[in-house]
Design a protein around this motif. Structure first.
Motif, mmCIF file in Angstrom:
data_model
loop_
_atom_site.group_PDB
_atom_site.id
_atom_site.type_symbol
_atom_site.label_atom_id
_atom_site.label_comp_id
_atom_site.label_asym_id
_atom_site.label_seq_id
_atom_site.Cartn_x
_atom_site.Cartn_y
_atom_site.Cartn_z
ATOM 1 N N MET A 24 0.872 -1.093 -0.041
ATOM 2 C CA MET A 24 0.005 0.007 -0.258
ATOM 3 C C MET A 24 0.797 1.324 -0.085
ATOM 4 O O MET A 24 0.289 2.484 -0.247
ATOM 5 N N GLY A 25 2.135 1.193 0.240
ATOM 6 C CA GLY A 25 3.107 2.463 0.139
ATOM 7 C C GLY A 25 3.201 3.131 1.374
ATOM 8 O O GLY A 25 3.581 4.171 1.557
ATOM 9 N N CYS A 26 2.569 2.671 2.353
ATOM 10 C CA CYS A 26 2.715 3.342 3.581
ATOM 11 C C CYS A 26 3.958 3.021 4.282
ATOM 12 O O CYS A 26 4.667 2.229 4.233
ATOM 13 N N GLU A 27 4.274 4.036 5.318
ATOM 14 C CA GLU A 27 5.372 4.115 6.044
ATOM 15 C C GLU A 27 5.367 2.951 7.087
ATOM 16 O O GLU A 27 4.471 3.157 8.045
ATOM 17 N N LEU A 28 6.147 1.947 7.110
ATOM 18 C CA LEU A 28 6.107 0.918 8.085
ATOM 19 C C LEU A 28 6.680 1.586 9.509
ATOM 20 O O LEU A 28 7.560 2.120 9.347
ATOM 21 N N THR A 29 6.135 0.836 10.644
ATOM 22 C CA THR A 29 6.743 1.180 11.721
ATOM 23 C C THR A 29 7.382 0.014 12.634
ATOM 24 O O THR A 29 6.883 -1.043 12.182
ATOM 25 N N TRP A 30 8.297 0.331 13.469
ATOM 26 C CA TRP A 30 9.226 -0.800 14.038
ATOM 27 C C TRP A 30 8.204 -1.377 15.430
ATOM 28 O O TRP A 30 7.650 -0.573 16.166
ATOM 29 N N ASN A 31 8.261 -2.423 15.490
ATOM 30 C CA ASN A 31 7.857 -3.113 16.610
ATOM 31 C C ASN A 31 8.762 -3.969 17.287
ATOM 32 O O ASN A 31 9.092 -4.942 17.005
ATOM 33 N N PRO A 32 9.297 -3.205 18.208
ATOM 34 C CA PRO A 32 10.617 -4.064 19.021
ATOM 35 C C PRO A 32 9.980 -5.313 19.890
ATOM 36 O O PRO A 32 10.820 -6.134 19.841
ATOM 37 N N ASP A 33 8.813 -5.380 20.253
ATOM 38 C CA ASP A 33 8.581 -6.786 20.786
ATOM 39 C C ASP A 33 8.677 -7.797 19.947
ATOM 40 O O ASP A 33 8.738 -8.743 20.381
ATOM 41 N N GLU A 34 7.943 -7.695 18.799
ATOM 42 C CA GLU A 34 7.979 -8.725 17.940
ATOM 43 C C GLU A 34 9.094 -8.707 16.768
ATOM 44 O O GLU A 34 9.299 -9.683 15.886
ATOM 45 N N ARG A 35 9.873 -7.839 16.832
ATOM 46 C CA ARG A 35 11.107 -7.531 15.915
ATOM 47 C C ARG A 35 10.562 -7.588 14.507
ATOM 48 O O ARG A 35 10.923 -8.409 13.702
ATOM 49 N N SER A 36 9.429 -6.839 14.368
ATOM 50 C CA SER A 36 8.735 -6.800 12.686
ATOM 51 C C SER A 36 8.615 -5.301 12.474
ATOM 52 O O SER A 36 8.626 -4.469 13.433
ATOM 53 N N ARG A 37 8.498 -5.058 11.400
ATOM 54 C CA ARG A 37 7.983 -3.920 10.947
ATOM 55 C C ARG A 37 6.565 -3.917 10.409
ATOM 56 O O ARG A 37 6.132 -5.064 9.656
ATOM 57 N N ASN A 38 5.485 -3.065 10.973
ATOM 58 C CA ASN A 38 4.320 -3.299 10.896
ATOM 59 C C ASN A 38 3.673 -2.075 9.951
ATOM 60 O O ASN A 38 4.317 -1.119 10.173
ATOM 61 N N CYS A 39 2.784 -2.350 9.190
ATOM 62 C CA CYS A 39 2.003 -1.552 8.130
ATOM 63 C C CYS A 39 0.882 -0.966 8.953
ATOM 64 O O CYS A 39 -0.001 -1.778 9.541
ATOM 65 N N PRO A 40 0.832 0.480 9.162
ATOM 66 C CA PRO A 40 -0.383 0.946 9.936
ATOM 67 C C PRO A 40 -1.533 0.947 8.974
ATOM 68 O O PRO A 40 -2.821 1.273 9.764
#
Length: 55
Positions: A24-40
């Motif tokens: 979708m082209g959105c800026e991903l955010t960092w999730n330190p608990d899951e060590r993942s990049r999440n799309c809002p």
């Protein structure tokens, strides 16, 4: 110029990653608990070192 994310693993490997969702082209955010990049925009989660979506 485009933004990039950087992640350093516990072993010391450094990864430069694109922080734009490939769907979708959105800026991903960092999730330190899951060590993942999440799309809002649509809640997809991505590995820290690839564009692979978490299952």
């Amino acid at each position: 110029m485009r933004k990039a994310g950087v992640y350093k693993s516990d072993e010391g490997a450094v990864f430069q990653v694109d922080i734009v969702c490939p769907h979708m082209g959105c800026e991903l955010t960092w999730n330190p608990d899951e060590r993942s990049r999440n799309c809002p925009c649509h809640s997809s989660r991505f590995d820290y070192d690839t564009c692979s979506t978490f299952v």
